[in-house]
Design an enzyme around this catalytic site. Structure first.
Site, PDB file in Angstrom:
ATOM      1  N   ASP A  22       0.711  -1.177   0.002  1.00  0.00           N
ATOM      2  CA  ASP A  22      -0.119  -0.158  -0.081  1.00  0.00           C
ATOM      3  C   ASP A  22       0.986   1.209   0.006  1.00  0.00           C
ATOM      4  O   ASP A  22       0.441   2.226  -0.439  1.00  0.00           O
ATOM      5  CB  ASP A  22      -0.884  -0.019   1.206  1.00  0.00           C
ATOM      6  CG  ASP A  22      -1.641  -1.261   1.260  1.00  0.00           C
ATOM      7  OD1 ASP A  22      -1.799  -1.843   2.450  1.00  0.00           O
ATOM      8  OD2 ASP A  22      -2.132  -1.641   0.348  1.00  0.00           O
ATOM      9  N   LYS A 227      19.153   6.886   6.880  1.00  0.00           N
ATOM     10  CA  LYS A 227      19.105   5.559   6.740  1.00  0.00           C
ATOM     11  C   LYS A 227      20.304   4.848   6.732  1.00  0.00           C
ATOM     12  O   LYS A 227      21.288   5.481   6.361  1.00  0.00           O
ATOM     13  CB  LYS A 227      18.695   5.185   5.339  1.00  0.00           C
ATOM     14  CG  LYS A 227      17.063   5.647   4.601  1.00  0.00           C
ATOM     15  CD  LYS A 227      16.936   5.858   3.378  1.00  0.00           C
ATOM     16  CE  LYS A 227      17.854   6.977   2.932  1.00  0.00           C
ATOM     17  NZ  LYS A 227      17.496   7.115   1.266  1.00  0.00           N
ATOM     18  N   ASP A 252      18.683   2.529  -4.293  1.00  0.00           N
ATOM     19  CA  ASP A 252      19.718   2.110  -4.899  1.00  0.00           C
ATOM     20  C   ASP A 252      21.251   1.496  -4.002  1.00  0.00           C
ATOM     21  O   ASP A 252      22.100   1.256  -4.700  1.00  0.00           O
ATOM     22  CB  ASP A 252      20.350   3.462  -5.961  1.00  0.00           C
ATOM     23  CG  ASP A 252      20.754   4.609  -4.916  1.00  0.00           C
ATOM     24  OD1 ASP A 252      21.927   4.481  -5.309  1.00  0.00           O
ATOM     25  OD2 ASP A 252      20.263   4.894  -4.228  1.00  0.00           O
TER      26      ASP A 252
HETATM   27  O1  LIG Z   1      26.671  11.539   0.541  1.00  0.00           O
HETATM   28  C1  LIG Z   1      25.139  11.545   0.570  1.00  0.00           C
HETATM   29  O2  LIG Z   1      24.965  12.450   1.583  1.00  0.00           O
HETATM   30  C2  LIG Z   1      24.502  10.714  -0.199  1.00  0.00           C
HETATM   31  O3  LIG Z   1      25.016   9.861  -1.156  1.00  0.00           O
HETATM   32  C3  LIG Z   1      23.329  11.051  -0.878  1.00  0.00           C
HETATM   33  O4  LIG Z   1      22.687  12.358  -0.389  1.00  0.00           O
HETATM   34  C4  LIG Z   1      22.319   9.921  -0.684  1.00  0.00           C
HETATM   35  O5  LIG Z   1      20.849  10.355  -0.954  1.00  0.00           O
HETATM   36  P1  LIG Z   1      19.742   9.379  -1.085  1.00  0.00           P
HETATM   37  O6  LIG Z   1      20.229   8.313  -2.176  1.00  0.00           O
HETATM   38  O7  LIG Z   1      19.553   8.844   0.108  1.00  0.00           O
HETATM   39  O8  LIG Z   1      18.681  10.132  -1.692  1.00  0.00           O
HETATM   40 MG   LIG Z   2      20.333   6.782  -3.323  1.00  0.00          MG
END
Ligand SMILES: O=C(O)[C@H](O)[C@H](O)COP(=O)(O)O
Ligand SMILES: [Mg+2]
Length: 306
Positions: A22, A227, A252
């Site tokens: 959802d 995260k 990713d």
């Molecule tokens: O170095 C960083 O802060 C991260 O690579 C980047 O900002 C990741 O962003 P996200 O893939 O979580 O949108």
């Molecule tokens: Mg990312």
């Protein structure tokens, strides 16, 4: 560990995948876009999911922008959104500092090693800070700096916390201040510790490659609030009353996005190959996490619409 199901080109499997959930939590960099280049078919894919009544929430570790600035970026990319659906690591960190850490005077200031996104979210939470994009830090060290940082006369006694993020203006002066605050007992927080930043279809220094220098100097590891931190997952669950079994994380990067979803015991995780991680990464014995599903690119989900 079980290997992920490959969905690209398999319309029935994609339909079954979409019907299982959802709510879709979307990572941004490397999934929706690379810098200011939105990947082909992303807008249509989000429209398809929304047309099927799915909720879309955006969860980014990129702390260079506030939620409001991300709202504008989404609009510029042709992705209608609502600021309440955007969870950035700058926002997550500001909430943590103001509502959980609750820094108390006389040490309630934050020394920021990062960009305006952090500053705006701290300001919206009423948290005092110094450093960040302050132009007085964008310069060479002077003899007065060496002396004043060493004897503490140039340090702010009100700093109780150092918060690092992706900082495009990092320099020796800022690191020297941050280092001294940590030596004096300031708490060490990071919006995130991604090692690299996917940009223009290549990789650049990530937020974690900024904070690692302070770890190297002090031996301290920061509490990372983006995260895969489950503090962020708990905040999202609380806000949207998620049914985790009916929620899927799309990302990713294995050691942030997919680990975030797996540790959060979500119903599923979908990896895309347009950012940092590749199939070989989750086939490796020491994989940080293994996604339940994967596609070459997010727009492969459009096969469901056919
Ligand atoms: O170095 C960083 O802060 C991260 O690579 C980047 O900002 C990741 O962003 P996200 O893939 O979580 O949108
Ligand atoms: Mg990312």
């Amino acid at each position: 560990m079980a290997q992920p199901a490959y969905l690209t080109g398999d319309a029935p499997a994609i339909n079954a995948f979409i019907d299982r959930f959802d709510v879709f939590l979307f990572d941004c960099d490397g999934v929706l876009w690379s810098g200011d280049h939105v990947f082909e078919g992303v807008v249509q894919t989000l429209e398809l999911l929304r047309s099927r009544g799915k909720k879309t929430i955006f969860v980014t570790n990129n702390s260079t922008k506030s939620r409001q600035e991300y709202l504008k970026k989404f609009a510029d990319m042709g992705i209608p959104s609502d600021v309440e659906e955007i969870f950035g690591s700058a926002y997550s960190s500001a909430i943590y500092i103001s509502r959980i850490l609750k820094l108390a005077p006389p040490k309630n200031k934050v020394f920021v090693v990062g960009e305006v996104g952090i500053e705006k979210e701290l300001r919206s939470e009423g948290v005092s800070f110094i450093g960040g994009t302050d132009p007085s830090f964008r310069r060479e060290m002077t003899p007065e700096d060496w002396k004043g940082i060493a004897d503490g006369s140039l340090l702010d006694p009100g700093v109780g916390c150092v918060l690092t993020g992706l900082d495009f203006h990092i320099n020796y002066l800022k690191l020297s201040h941050a280092h001294q605050y940590l030596r004096r007992g300031a708490k060490f927080l990071a919006t995130n510790v991604d090692s690299t930043f996917p940009m223009n279809h290549n990789f650049f220094p990530g937020a974690g490659s900024i904070s690692i220098s302070l770890t190297n100097m002090t031996g301290q590891k920061p509490v990372a609030l983006g995260k895969p931190s489950q503090a962020m997952m708990d905040a999202i669950e609380g806000k949207f009353q998620l049914d985790r079994a009916r929620t899927c994380m799309v990302g990713d990067r294995l050691d942030t996005d997919i680990q975030f979803g797996v540790q959060g015991k979500l119903g599923g995780t979908l990896a895309v190959l347009t950012g940092v991680s590749k199939a070989a990464d989750w086939e490796a014995k020491d994989a940080a996490a293994v996604p339940a599903y994967y596609v070459d690119k997010l727009s492969d989900l459009l096969a469901a619409a056919k």
